[in-house]
Structures are given as C-alpha cells and as structure tokens.
Design an enzyme around this catalytic site. Structure first.
Site, PDB file in Angstrom:
ATOM      1  CD  GLU A  52      -2.679  -1.314   2.495  1.00 28.13           C
ATOM      2  OE1 GLU A  52      -3.740  -1.969   2.507  1.00 28.13           O
ATOM      3  OE2 GLU A  52      -2.134  -0.865   3.526  1.00 28.13           O
ATOM      4  CG  ASP A  65      -8.416  -4.638  11.362  1.00 32.55           C
ATOM      5  OD1 ASP A  65      -8.210  -3.731  10.526  1.00 32.55           O
ATOM      6  OD2 ASP A  65      -9.214  -5.572  11.162  1.00 32.55           O
TER       7      ASP A  65
END
Length: 326
Positions: free
Chosen positions: A207, A276
């Site tokens: 990313e 997360d």
C-alpha cells in the site's frame, strides 16, 4: 521489544481512554469443517461442516481490538437492518462497544470464510456498491461532531468499501483538529482518497508503494527512503508506520526514516486482522502519550500475539504482558 514494565504502564494509561472508530464495518463468518472426499458433481472438495462462528471484521474489528486492550470505544459505520447487521451489533454490544449507525442503502458487509483443517479454502463476500455506504456531507456533522469531541482519538479505518470519502475525511479532520484530537488512518490506495495533515497513517509495504506512486521492480529491495519522502510530501502526515510483515515495522517522521523495528512474532498461523491490531494499538499508545518508537514497540508485540491465532483475532493486556515477559 517493549519491556514488561513499560507495557504494563502503557496499558494502565490506555484503560482510561475513549476511541472513536469510523469506517467500513463488516461481519466475519467462519465455516469450520473437514474435507475428505471430492464431489461427484465437479472436481471440488466436499466440506463436512462442523461449526459456524462469527466475529467483527473491518472497522468493527479495530473497535474490538480497542475494547480488548481495555479502552472504551464507539464505532460509526453502516449497520443495515439485516441479519448480519443485527448480529454484528450484538457482538459489539457484548464487548461494551457503542455504535453509531450511519445512513446508507447498502447491506451489512458479510465475509464468509470456509476453513478446512486450519487452512482457508475460499472466501465468499456479500456487499453492496461503494455508493450505498457513503454518507451525505450534510448529515456528517450532526452525526459525528459530538462523538469526535467526547473521545480522545479518532481512527479512520478504510477497507475501500465506500463509507470513507474525501468529504468525510475532510470534515472529521476539521472537527478533530478543532477539538485537539489525535487522528489516524489505515488507507487503501484503491480508493485514492484525499487526506492531509493526519497524525499517523499505517499502510503495509504494498500500500505504501501504491500511495507513493512507485512501481516496484521485481526482486528489488523496498525503496524505503524514497517512499517515506514521497508520502510526506504528498500527504503531510506527521507520523508514518509501514507494516512490513516478516520485516517488522518501518517508522518515519517528517519524511525521514527514524527506526526499523524487527517483527515480534514468534509463530504465525494467520495474519487476518493483524493490520487492525497494529492500527488500534498504535493509536491507543500515542493517545496515552507514548512517543512513536514506544508506541510501535507496543503495537509490534500486540500484532505478534494476534498472528499466532487462527482467524480474525484480538489480544488482551494479560496476553501482551505474558508475551513480552518471555
């Protein structure tokens, strides 16, 4: 790795925090079974189902991680009036997580994973188009303004499903800055969202390259210095943590590399939800007053616990303290 005493002190401070999570909530459904034969109808395995389990996924899993670490949490996202939305709200309620249902026309996102002998065989996704999850700008401020003011930090959890838009990020950033709140984001380059001047972003290696507009060369080393410099120039983020899987975490401030922290994982069963956990624990540690290196050491230990579990998982203060003590 973070010391036992430092982790304990940080966890005590975290217990008094309130965190607001805004993003793409979803329900994770696991179908557990065994496959010992091939179907006579097609060359595919026949799965004999043993049990079904459900847990919070996406932004809801970030909230679950926050609650598991002892802080209070509110999560804003689309909880449709369907079976998945009701089940997801119940799961969060069981962990004392408050919810702010956002308006939208989509169904609650549901991901079903078929797991055979501890290996994921396939995943089935049920979701609506991105436009069905977006919030109209005029509805954002009355919905979220008080929540931003009453929490210690805001996490924007993007899973590229449509709830986070340029307008939403811009408004939440303005509200957060006016209230002096920490704002963090886990971005998904697929959405190409416009964000600037946040306190922290946490992309993974792939990313980070996409956000920086760098096409990786096969076999070439990760261009860390160039990536950090470009991301700072493009997004003016105060801090950057790039999660590098087996290579740990790369820390950057002001466009410069400040540190690389080796991975804390001792065994890896499943990386589902590890991002997360990293986002939640980094935000909590920073909101508790820890400097970035200490926050990253803490998050690294938390992620090290989670990847040793199968399926989307969280970690507790007791597990982290036992982990770092070893």
């Amino acid at each position: 790795m973070i010391s036992h005493s430092a982790a304990k002190s940080l966890l005590e401070k975290i217990a008094g925090l309130r965190i607001l999570v805004i993003g793409d909530v979803m329900l994770d459904h696991y179908v557990w079974g065994d496959a010992t034969r091939i179907s006579p109808e097609a060359p595919v395995p026949v799965v004999d189902i043993a049990r079904d389990t459900y847990t919070a996924g996406g932004a809801a899993n970030v909230a679950l991680n926050i609650a598991a670490l002892g802080a209070r949490c509110t999560v804003a996202g689309l909880f449709a009036d369907d079976e998945a939305g009701q089940r997801l709200a119940r799961i969060l309620g069981e962990h004392a997580i408050a919810t702010i249902p956002t308006p939208g026309t989509g169904s609650t996102i549901l991901k079903t994973r078929i797991v055979v002998q501890r290996q994921q065989l396939c995943r089935l996704d049920r979701e609506s188009p991105p436009s069905a999850y977006a919030i109209e700008p005029r509805k954002i401020v009355p919905l979220l303004a008080e929540a931003v003011r009453s929490h210690d930090a805001v996490i924007l959890s993007d899973y590229a499903k449509g709830l986070l838009t340029d307008q939403l990020i811009r408004i939440v950033t303005r509200l957060g800055r006016a209230a002096g709140k920490l704002i963090t984001l886990d971005p998904k380059p697929k959405r190409q969202l416009a964000f600037r001047d946040l306190d922290l972003i946490t992309p993974n290696r792939r990313e980070a390259l996409q956000l920086a507009g760098i096409e990786p060369e096969p076999g070439a080393p990760f261009p860390a210095e160039e990536v950090c410099a470009r991301l700072h120039k493009l997004y003016r983020t105060r801090n950057l943590v790039i999660t590098m899987s087996e290579d740990g975490m790369l820390l950057s401030s002001g466009g410069k590399i400040t540190r690389v922290i080796p991975t804390a994982a001792r065994e890896v069963f499943d990386v589902s939800g590890a991002g997360d956990t990293a986002l939640a624990s980094l935000t909590l540690a920073l909101a508790a007053g820890a400097p970035l290196p200490a926050a990253a050491e803490f998050a690294n230990a938390a992620a090290g616990v989670v990847v040793g579990k199968l399926g989307t998982a969280t970690t507790t203060p007791a597990e982290i303290l036992a982990y770092v003590k070893k």
